[in-house]
Design a protein around this motif. Structure first.
Motif, PDB file in Angstrom:
ATOM      1  N   LEU A 469      -9.024   5.610 -14.305  1.00  0.00           N
ATOM      2  CA  LEU A 469      -7.632   4.516 -14.325  1.00  0.00           C
ATOM      3  C   LEU A 469      -8.410   3.790 -15.932  1.00  0.00           C
ATOM      4  CD1 LEU A 469      -8.386   2.871 -10.746  1.00  0.00           C
ATOM      5  CD2 LEU A 469      -6.690   4.061 -11.962  1.00  0.00           C
ATOM      6  N   GLY A 470      -9.383   4.118 -16.466  1.00  0.00           N
ATOM      7  CA  GLY A 470      -9.953   3.751 -17.644  1.00  0.00           C
ATOM      8  C   GLY A 470      -8.680   3.421 -18.795  1.00  0.00           C
ATOM      9  N   GLU A 471      -7.864   4.500 -19.024  1.00  0.00           N
ATOM     10  CA  GLU A 471      -6.945   4.812 -19.768  1.00  0.00           C
ATOM     11  C   GLU A 471      -5.453   3.676 -19.711  1.00  0.00           C
ATOM     12  OE1 GLU A 471      -9.683   5.591 -22.171  1.00  0.00           O
ATOM     13  OE2 GLU A 471      -7.310   6.221 -23.126  1.00  0.00           O
ATOM     14  N   LYS A 472      -5.553   2.547 -18.537  1.00  0.00           N
ATOM     15  CA  LYS A 472      -4.724   1.873 -18.644  1.00  0.00           C
ATOM     16  C   LYS A 472      -5.087   0.482 -19.065  1.00  0.00           C
ATOM     17  CE  LYS A 472      -2.183   3.456 -14.649  1.00  0.00           C
ATOM     18  NZ  LYS A 472      -1.538   3.205 -13.922  1.00  0.00           N
ATOM     19  N   PRO A 473      -3.987  -0.249 -19.503  1.00  0.00           N
ATOM     20  CA  PRO A 473      -4.505  -1.879 -20.361  1.00  0.00           C
ATOM     21  C   PRO A 473      -5.643  -2.517 -18.953  1.00  0.00           C
ATOM     22  CG  PRO A 473      -2.549  -1.558 -20.677  1.00  0.00           C
ATOM     23  CD  PRO A 473      -2.987  -0.431 -19.622  1.00  0.00           C
ATOM     24  N   LEU A 474      -6.405  -3.453 -19.446  1.00  0.00           N
ATOM     25  CA  LEU A 474      -7.143  -4.087 -18.315  1.00  0.00           C
ATOM     26  C   LEU A 474      -7.337  -5.674 -18.437  1.00  0.00           C
ATOM     27  CD1 LEU A 474      -9.139  -4.392 -16.292  1.00  0.00           C
ATOM     28  CD2 LEU A 474     -11.267  -3.676 -18.220  1.00  0.00           C
ATOM     29  N   ILE A 475      -7.046  -6.143 -18.288  1.00  0.00           N
ATOM     30  CA  ILE A 475      -6.686  -7.993 -17.788  1.00  0.00           C
ATOM     31  C   ILE A 475      -8.025  -8.301 -16.712  1.00  0.00           C
ATOM     32  CG2 ILE A 475      -5.474  -9.765 -17.420  1.00  0.00           C
ATOM     33  CD1 ILE A 475      -3.163  -8.248 -18.008  1.00  0.00           C
ATOM     34  N   ILE A 476      -8.892  -9.448 -17.174  1.00  0.00           N
ATOM     35  CA  ILE A 476      -9.844  -9.638 -16.606  1.00  0.00           C
ATOM     36  C   ILE A 476      -9.075 -10.576 -15.805  1.00  0.00           C
ATOM     37  CG2 ILE A 476     -11.834 -11.102 -15.950  1.00  0.00           C
ATOM     38  CD1 ILE A 476     -12.524  -7.960 -16.633  1.00  0.00           C
ATOM     39  N   SER A 477      -7.743 -11.315 -14.914  1.00  0.00           N
ATOM     40  CA  SER A 477      -7.032 -12.252 -14.242  1.00  0.00           C
ATOM     41  C   SER A 477      -7.553 -12.758 -13.741  1.00  0.00           C
ATOM     42  CB  SER A 477      -5.897 -11.159 -13.862  1.00  0.00           C
ATOM     43  OG  SER A 477      -6.488 -10.621 -13.227  1.00  0.00           O
ATOM     44  N   GLU A 478      -8.903 -13.327 -13.769  1.00  0.00           N
ATOM     45  CA  GLU A 478      -9.055 -14.278 -13.097  1.00  0.00           C
ATOM     46  C   GLU A 478     -10.757 -14.390 -12.773  1.00  0.00           C
ATOM     47  OE1 GLU A 478      -7.657 -15.549  -9.506  1.00  0.00           O
ATOM     48  OE2 GLU A 478      -5.879 -15.781  -9.493  1.00  0.00           O
ATOM     49  N   ILE A 479     -11.579 -15.436 -13.484  1.00  0.00           N
ATOM     50  CA  ILE A 479     -12.710 -15.895 -13.796  1.00  0.00           C
ATOM     51  C   ILE A 479     -12.784 -16.949 -14.260  1.00  0.00           C
ATOM     52  CG2 ILE A 479     -12.568 -14.601 -16.651  1.00  0.00           C
ATOM     53  CD1 ILE A 479     -15.964 -13.446 -15.535  1.00  0.00           C
TER      54      ILE A 479
END
Ligand code: ADA
Length: 569
Positions: A469-479
């Motif tokens: 899944l490393g070639e999809k955009p990644l968002i840290i959506s909560e922290i």
């Protein structure tokens, strides 16, 4: 024929002071009135209440759960029919016109319309019964284990549109090219009819001709060369004016839009072909005095704080947003993640057909209602659902398909807290991870150093790659981390403003170092009421205190620190 006196569509704003009756916590009117609307005639409206508004933030009703009745009147003139538009209510509502049940609303925060016949000048009685009790059959989408308080009322504006039976119901405007700018305009009508249609953009005619309009939509491709594009930096907006007239039709509709494209390409989300780097916050629609019925000025203030922190991104956690807020995001160039209502749904929800029907309906209705907001760049759903469990994949597949069918022009995502055990991330376009390293720990006696933040980010990135899944955009959506407003502590203990500041600056520094992460939404913008009960020990004051502002929008130390030193890509 000379310049035709074009009827301009006039919306009657029904906001204001409605008659109001609190029927109590034991009332069963919600059920009874559906069966016998005549009961409504027994109602006595002792008070008045503001609309938009929440009755359970009013003195004497704070925290109460039960049934309330709101009443107002609509003056009809020579229209053929009227459409009442509600932008959002909660938790449950029944709408009556002249004592006839017209609509039952079981989807909190969803916009909906009620069509009313018209037979010449008349004063029509509009009654809305609101019930803010939890009821797993009547209102399965809202439950009291969620980590945000469910208020009761008519949260958002109510308008009345006097129309002809033949009218333009809605439009979908898609930017199909930015060089040169081109727009695909799909017009959906109330029913099938043929009309002379003229389209103007910012007052300039761009199309004129006879169209066969229908409920399934009629599309016109427009070349809009020379018009400015919409972007966060330059949020240029334009207005499409639609005139439809002819035998049995004389309607006009103005629709605002922005010319921009959004696409996913590898690990990037491109806006007008340029990679986005998203930074901002999760934001609840909440305030101690207003609940989710936020005044327009407060919405503008919230976004002014976002801008002050150089944020360009807001996740509308965790339900369909107020249309006025989305208008402000369009005007200010604030990028939006909008999602339907959800909070850690599990296997019992996956197996509940009625729940699945309603949440799928809400997803589609949210997209149709908010389609033309250029600020919305992705659709989400089912926050932190049990996406590691049996049955989850089918739910995610259905909601992703529903979103893509309703709007092929935007990517879809959902925020998971189940990674690396997630079973569904390949089904969405953008990977969004919720995580609280350094704050939550499996063992509450465990020491949790801030260094955990960088470690968790690196581990997550490596695991995503391992799972392909490393070639999809990644968002840290909560922290995020909690801080009690005004608690200053030299020891930087948990719940101090210092600890929250140290935590969030570490998060920003660690995320900024990782090119694999294209977005960060801190949890959360401002403190919000939640429930005591089961999580009281983790929610001092019965509030979720992870805001960088308190519930009255008073900035904590972390907000000021982020404004001063935020390092972003
Ligand atoms: C989850 C959830 C948020 C909030 C947060 C917290 O990520 O999605 O709504 O509850 O945790 O504060 O723990």
């Amino acid at each position: 024929m000379g310049i035709r006196q074009r009827r301009s569509r006039v919306a009657m704003v029904l906001d204001g002071s409605w008659e109001f009756a609190w029927l109590g916590e034991e009332s069963d009117l919600s059920e009874q009135a559906l069966a016998s609307p005549a009961l409504l005639q027994q109602l006595v409206y002792h008070e008045r209440a503001p609309v938009p508004g929440c009755f359970d933030t009013m003195p004497g009703l704070a925290g109460c759960r039960g049934t309330a009745a709101y009443r107002t009147w609509i003056e009809q003139q020579d229209e053929e029919l009227g459409v009442i538009h509600f932008d959002g209510v909660g938790i449950w509502a029944a709408v009556f016109v002249d004592g006839t049940l017209m609509h039952v609303q079981r989807k909190p925060y969803s916009p909906f319309t009620v069509e009313v016949d018209a037979n010449g000048p008349a004063k029509r009685e509009l009654i809305v019964i609101i019930d803010n009790r939890f009821h797993e059959v009547r209102s399965p989408l809202q439950e009291n284990y969620f980590d945000f308080y469910a208020f009761g009322g008519i949260f958002r504006p109510v308008t009345y549109l006097p129309l002809g039976r033949n009218h333009i119901a809605r439009t979908e405007l898609v930017t199909t090219s930015i060089a040169p700018p081109k727009l695909s305009a799909t017009l959906y009508s109330s029913r099938s009819f043929s009309a002379e249609v003229e389209l103007e953009v910012d007052g300039e005619s761009v199309f004129a001709g006879t169209l066969d309009l229908s409920e399934s939509g009629t599309t016109v491709e427009l070349d809009l060369s020379g018009l400015a594009l919409w972007s966060p930096e330059k949020p240029a907006l334009h207005t499409l004016q639609i005139h439809a007239h002819g035998e049995g039709v004389d309607d006009v509709l103005a629709e605002r839009f922005g010319l921009r494209t959004v696409e996913v390409k590898g690990r990037e989300v491109l806006l007008n072909g340029k990679p986005l780097s998203l930074f901002g916050w999760n934001r609840h629609e909440t305030h101690p005095q207003f609940g989710p019925a936020l005044p327009h000025q407060l919405m503008a203030q919230d976004l002014a704080f976002f801008k002050q922190a150089s944020a360009n991104f807001v996740r509308g956690s965790h339900y369909p947003q107020d249309d006025r807020f989305l208008d402000l995001c369009d005007e200010l160039g604030m990028l939006v993640w909008e999602e339907s209502l959800g909070w850690q749904q599990g296997e019992r929800h996956f197996q509940n057909a009625e729940y699945q029907r309603l949440i799928t309906e809400q997803q589609r209705e949210m997209i149709e209602a908010h389609f033309n907001h250029p600020s919305i760049v992705m659709w989400g759903f089912q926050n932190e659902m049990a996406s590691d469990k049996e049955g989850a994949r089918e739910v995610v597949a259905r909601l992703a398909a529903t979103s893509r069918e309703a709007d092929p022009s935007r990517p879809v995502t959902f925020a998971t807290c189940r990674f690396p055990d997630d079973r569904c991330l390949d089904l969405v376009d953008i990977i969004s991870l919720n995580m609280y390293p350094g704050w939550y720990a499996a063992d509450n006696d465990e020491y949790r150093p801030l260094a955990e933040i960088g470690t968790r980010l690196s581990e997550s990135i490596a695991e995503l790659a391992r799972q392909g899944l490393g070639e999809k955009p990644l968002i840290i959506s909560e922290i995020g981390a909690g801080a009690i407003y005004g608690w200053r502590d030299a020891h930087s203990g948990h719940w101090s403003e210092q600890y929250q500041t140290d935590y969030l600056l570490e998060v920003i520094a660690q995320v900024a170092q990782r090119d694999e992460i294209m977005g960060l939404a801190l949890w959360q913008f401002c403190d919000g009421r939640t429930y005591g009960s089961s999580r009281a020990l983790g929610r001092p004051r019965s509030f979720n205190n992870k805001g960088v502002l308190d519930e009255y929008r008073r900035p904590k130390q972390a907000f000021n620190a982020i404004c001063e030193t935020r390092r972003w890509k």
